[in-house]
Scaffold this motif. Structure first.
Motif, PDB file in Angstrom:
ATOM      1  N   LYS A 239       0.880  -1.189   0.130  1.00  0.00           N
ATOM      2  CA  LYS A 239      -0.013  -0.167  -0.022  1.00  0.00           C
ATOM      3  C   LYS A 239       0.939   1.276   0.079  1.00  0.00           C
ATOM      4  N   THR A 240       1.765   1.233   1.000  1.00  0.00           N
ATOM      5  CA  THR A 240       2.685   2.534   0.833  1.00  0.00           C
ATOM      6  C   THR A 240       3.928   2.395   0.107  1.00  0.00           C
ATOM      7  N   GLY A 241       4.483   1.139  -0.409  1.00  0.00           N
ATOM      8  CA  GLY A 241       5.416   0.962  -1.430  1.00  0.00           C
ATOM      9  C   GLY A 241       6.905   0.970  -0.441  1.00  0.00           C
ATOM     10  N   LYS A 242       6.828   0.961   0.917  1.00  0.00           N
ATOM     11  CA  LYS A 242       8.040   0.816   1.709  1.00  0.00           C
ATOM     12  C   LYS A 242       8.508  -0.395   1.822  1.00  0.00           C
ATOM     13  N   PHE A 243      10.080  -0.360   1.821  1.00  0.00           N
ATOM     14  CA  PHE A 243      10.772  -1.738   1.899  1.00  0.00           C
ATOM     15  C   PHE A 243      10.669  -2.143   3.282  1.00  0.00           C
ATOM     16  N   LYS A 244      10.448  -3.656   3.480  1.00  0.00           N
ATOM     17  CA  LYS A 244      10.222  -4.027   4.661  1.00  0.00           C
ATOM     18  C   LYS A 244      11.556  -5.002   5.243  1.00  0.00           C
ATOM     19  N   LYS A 245      11.885  -5.772   4.506  1.00  0.00           N
ATOM     20  CA  LYS A 245      13.272  -6.426   4.722  1.00  0.00           C
ATOM     21  C   LYS A 245      13.513  -7.330   3.713  1.00  0.00           C
ATOM     22  N   GLY A 246      14.851  -7.955   3.679  1.00  0.00           N
ATOM     23  CA  GLY A 246      15.349  -8.963   2.741  1.00  0.00           C
ATOM     24  C   GLY A 246      15.249 -10.229   3.266  1.00  0.00           C
TER      25      GLY A 246
END
Length: 411
Positions: A239-246
């Protein structure tokens, strides 16, 4: 991949394998390495074409495609049209036709390409459309100019583009995994961008270029680590496009260096530079390649994951080696510096010399070209067996090296 001459495509997903039940004769290809450690590419190319043609004679069902060969078995296990590996066998056939100009192999390539048309016109349920269609129809169009193939490829590009999320700026890799891990983009997906780049130049919507470029940019930003190893999977808030983690799916650990993933990056970013001219992509490919070479074990073939604590007893991955040989040759094509061209060309040749040895080239062992690939070790799937995409990239590298030798001879 490059429709002007030999660069192509893959990625990893779990799939149910269908056993091959056919009654076939034993493969009768003589040993390729009776006296020398290094085998000449032209001899291996001839043997590979011979094996492919022999196998083709016993594969009669056009919508069943080689995937892997179980331990102790000679025949390929087969999968259907919707398996992500379905495009590699017709791709192998197109490469064999390119090497031989054999009309029987061409007819086989056409036969096994045709069933994949449905992928272009079905709703997208994963990012592997590039692997399925570009390896098959892409090679076919490059070699024949068949306009029907072009129409299918353009439709496939539009279908792949439906997985693009403008808020994230990437193509969703595994829709089926969203409920479990969230919005995901994997490094393998870099290879599928070539279908979009190609379509944008060949009658498709120009926005396909922008989608592919955005995906490459975001992958460079979030999948490439500071040390130039690679995350297998990047997770985002859709929804926001924010990277969370790999994280990883097929590697040893979230922060480990999965060998084939490194290869997708080397090849994918070099190809993206070729298509966009953006120096950041070329620089990324160079640094990924250098990091791979720095960590390559003494015997010259990567383990399935460079950080498996069981090394030196961990499985090798010939598919990573053949893929990276192609990636190194693509990179050598793109760099301007003469020394770098030589460096990456020699790196590719070294990988191929190892793959052409008795240790890795199948000979009479079974129907495959290469032994000792590793598909999905954490899932206990396809470990130390022949896998079709290893053969695909092996054939591509043979073609690239043959063309390189021809260019040197002409100049």
């Amino acid at each position: 991949m490059n429709l002007l001459k030999g660069t192509f495509v893959a990625c990893l997903c779990a799939a149910t394998l269908i056993g091959c039940d056919s009654k076939k004769k034993d493969v009768t290809v003589s040993s390729v390495n009776e006296t020398a450690e290094i085998v000449h590419t032209d001899r291996i190319a001839d043997l590979s074409v011979e094996k492919v043609k022999t196998t083709l004679a016993y594969l009669t069902v056009a919508d069943s495609f080689p995937r892997n060969i179980s331990q102790g078995q000679k025949d390929w296990n087969l999968v259907g049209v919707t398996d992500w590996c379905s495009g590699f066998w017709p791709g192998v056939l197109w490469y064999a036709y390119e090497l031989s100009d054999d009309p029987e192999i061409k007819a086989g390539a056409e036969k096994f390409t045709a069933p994949l048309k449905e992928i272009a016109y079905s709703p997208a349920d994963n990012h592997d459309i590039g692997f399925m269609v570009y390896c098959s129809y892409g090679n076919g169009y490059r070699l024949t100019g068949n306009e029907e193939y072009k129409t299918v490829m353009l439709a496939a590009a539009d279908t792949l583009a439906t997985l693009y999320n403008p808020k994230v700026g990437t193509i969703l890799s595994w829709p089926v995994m969203v409920p479990k891990i969230g919005y995901n983009t994997i490094i393998d997906n870099m290879m599928n961008l070539e279908l979009l780049f190609w379509a944008a130049k060949n009658g498709g919507d120009k926005s396909l270029y922008d989608l592919a470029d955005s995906h490459a940019e975001k992958s460079m930003q979030y999948l490439v680590r500071p040390d130039y190893s690679i995350y297998h999977v990047a997770l985002f808030d859709e929804k926001t496009g924010k990277f969370k983690k790999g994280i990883t799916h097929q590697g040893y650990a979230d922060d480990s260096m999965w060998a084939r993933g490194q290869g997708w990056g080397i090849y994918g970013f070099a190809m993206s530079y070729r298509e966009t001219g953006k120096e950041a992509y070329l620089d990324t490919s160079i640094k990924l390649a250098d990091h791979f070479l720095e960590r390559l074990p003494e015997d010259g073939i990567p383990y399935w994951d460079f950080d498996d604590p069981k090394i030196p007893d961990a499985p090798k991955d010939a598919s990573a080696a053949s893929l990276i040989a192609c990636g190194m040759l693509e990179l050598a094509d793109q760099v301007k510096d003469k020394d770098l061209k030589e460096k990456y060309t020699n790196a590719a040749k070294s990988l191929m010399e190892k793959l052409e040895s008795d240790t890795y080239f199948s000979g009479d062992t079974n129907e495959a070209l290469l032994l000792h690939s590793t598909g999905h070790l954490p899932n206990n799937s396809e470990i130390d067996v022949p896998i079709i995409y290893a053969d695909y990239y092996f054939m591509e590298a043979l073609l690239r090296l043959e063309k390189l030798e021809q260019n040197i001879a002409q100049n």
